[in-house]
Design an enzyme around this catalytic site. Structure first.
Site, PDB file in Angstrom:
ATOM      1  N   TYR A   1      -2.051   0.851   5.637  1.00  0.00           N
ATOM      2  CA  TYR A   1      -3.410   1.375   5.503  1.00  0.00           C
ATOM      3  C   TYR A   1      -4.223   0.505   4.557  1.00  0.00           C
ATOM      4  CZ  TYR A   1      -2.617   3.326   0.797  1.00  0.00           C
ATOM      5  OH  TYR A   1      -2.372   3.480  -0.544  1.00  0.00           O
TER       6      TYR A   1
ATOM      7  N   ARG B   1      -5.507  -8.561   3.712  1.00  0.00           N
ATOM      8  CA  ARG B   1      -4.294  -7.878   3.258  1.00  0.00           C
ATOM      9  C   ARG B   1      -3.706  -7.013   4.375  1.00  0.00           C
ATOM     10  NH1 ARG B   1      -4.558  -4.210  -2.033  1.00  0.00           N
ATOM     11  NH2 ARG B   1      -5.830  -2.943  -0.631  1.00  0.00           N
TER      12      ARG B   1
ATOM     13  N   ARG C   1      11.714  10.306  19.120  1.00  0.00           N
ATOM     14  CA  ARG C   1      12.095   9.857  17.781  1.00  0.00           C
ATOM     15  C   ARG C   1      13.329   8.968  17.850  1.00  0.00           C
ATOM     16  NH1 ARG C   1      15.495  11.229  13.553  1.00  0.00           N
ATOM     17  NH2 ARG C   1      14.599  11.060  11.448  1.00  0.00           N
TER      18      ARG C   1
ATOM     19  N   LYS D   1       1.213  -2.667   1.854  1.00  0.00           N
ATOM     20  CA  LYS D   1       0.462  -1.418   1.643  1.00  0.00           C
ATOM     21  C   LYS D   1       0.805  -0.419   2.747  1.00  0.00           C
ATOM     22  CE  LYS D   1      -4.150   0.123   0.201  1.00  0.00           C
ATOM     23  NZ  LYS D   1      -3.784   0.490  -1.187  1.00  0.00           N
TER      24      LYS D   1
ATOM     25  N   GLU E   1       2.751  -1.000 -12.196  1.00  0.00           N
ATOM     26  CA  GLU E   1       1.361  -0.716 -11.837  1.00  0.00           C
ATOM     27  C   GLU E   1       1.121   0.784 -11.953  1.00  0.00           C
ATOM     28  OE1 GLU E   1       0.893  -1.989  -7.775  1.00  0.00           O
ATOM     29  OE2 GLU E   1       2.775  -1.042  -7.173  1.00  0.00           O
TER      30      GLU E   1
ATOM     31  N   LEU F   1       1.473  -4.084  -5.694  1.00  0.00           N
ATOM     32  CA  LEU F   1       0.505  -4.314  -4.636  1.00  0.00           C
ATOM     33  C   LEU F   1      -0.452  -5.429  -5.066  1.00  0.00           C
ATOM     34  CD1 LEU F   1      -0.544  -3.274  -1.878  1.00  0.00           C
ATOM     35  CD2 LEU F   1      -2.201  -1.935  -3.178  1.00  0.00           C
TER      36      LEU F   1
END
Length: 286
Positions: free
Chosen positions: A33, A52, A101, A150, A182, A206
């Site tokens: 995301y 990114r 699944r 991310k 972070e 990140l």
């Protein structure tokens, strides 16, 4: 009034938007995301977010479903349709719906799921919290080893934010092997003797888009920036502390684990960097 959202090529009222129960983002957190800020109806740092996103997809061996220019047009259309002046646009891409699944990746031709929605945040740039600063606690960093991607695996950061809430503070900083990695959704910094210190880029953190811009602006302003890890104790003894993120920009940190940082108020370096970031980013906004 209902928001208009984007799902797999369609603009829909949010009440009509659906994703399959077999989507791997739902079942496996198999997705990535980005969150892009909107100021004055324009997108902040969009090229960095697009780059990114492309990197995150590649690291997970996912094919980018749209070109950056097409994503830009979707972002702009959502801003227009929802009348966003200040706010955020959330973008999520998952490996899609394989029909059932399974731990194994689905066939390469499985169509990815692409979702975008807006969040109106009036006063985002003039956030009053930036004038008083925030308080953080430290907690162990037990996340996986590829924090540079991310992904939508946000359970532990969510738990960390709840731990901060229970401690009656604003956020948490992660600590691994005695060193700050972070924040829960941001990059961490301290200032000592006029020097800005922030952890160097690696798989451990990140690669923040706001971080990249702030470090660049700081150096252009002749500020001294050192990229290395630091401890909580070092942070508590610093002159200033702050964090950066796409939604908070530059946010002063005035207390860490109950101990005031510096004067216990936002320091001049963080205040000035916030001003510079907002001014320069607005000039380059698309």
């Amino acid at each position: 009034m209902s928001r208009t959202v984007y799902v797999n090529g369609e603009y829909l009222p949010e009440e009509e938007a659906t994703v399959s129960i077999f989507d791997r983002g739902f079942l496996m957190a198999d997705g990535v995301y980005e969150v892009t800020s909107v100021l004055g109806g324009k997108l902040i740092d969009f090229p960095g977010h697009a780059a990114r996103l492309e990197r995150s997809l590649a690291e997970l061996e996912m094919t980018a479903p749209m070109k950056a220019q097409d994503l830009l047009e979707v972002h702009r259309e959502l801003v227009r349709r929802n009348g966003i002046d200040e706010g955020l646009i959330y973008l999520q891409i998952t490996r899609g719906n394989p029909g059932d699944r399974d731990f194994a990746f689905p066939p390469a031709d499985t169509k990815p799921t692409v979702v975008l929605f807006t969040q109106a945040k009036p006063g985002l740039a003039a956030n009053p919290t930036a004038k008083v600063g925030i308080k953080v606690i430290s907690i162990p960093d037990i996340r996986w080893g590829r924090r540079d991607i991310k992904t939508v695996q946000l359970l532990y950061p969510s738990m960390a934010k709840m731990a901060a809430k229970k401690a009656h503070v604003d956020d948490a900083w992660f600590v691994e092997d005695g060193l700050v990695t972070e924040g829960t959704s941001n990059n961490a910094y301290i200032v000592k003797g006029g020097k800005i210190i922030t952890r160097d880029l690696s798989n451990d953190i990140l690669h923040g888009i706001t971080r990249a811009a702030v470090v660049r602006f700081a150096r252009e302003a002749q500020m001294d920036v050192e990229e290395r890890p630091f401890t909580i104790e070092e942070a508590q003894g610093a002159d200033e502390a702050f964090f950066t993120s796409a939604s908070a920009f530059v946010m002063p940190v005035i207390e860490i684990d109950g101990k005031a940082v510096g004067t216990g108020a936002p320091g001049p370096v963080a205040v000035r960097l916030r001003e510079i970031y907002l001014d320069e980013s607005l000039k380059a906004a698309v």
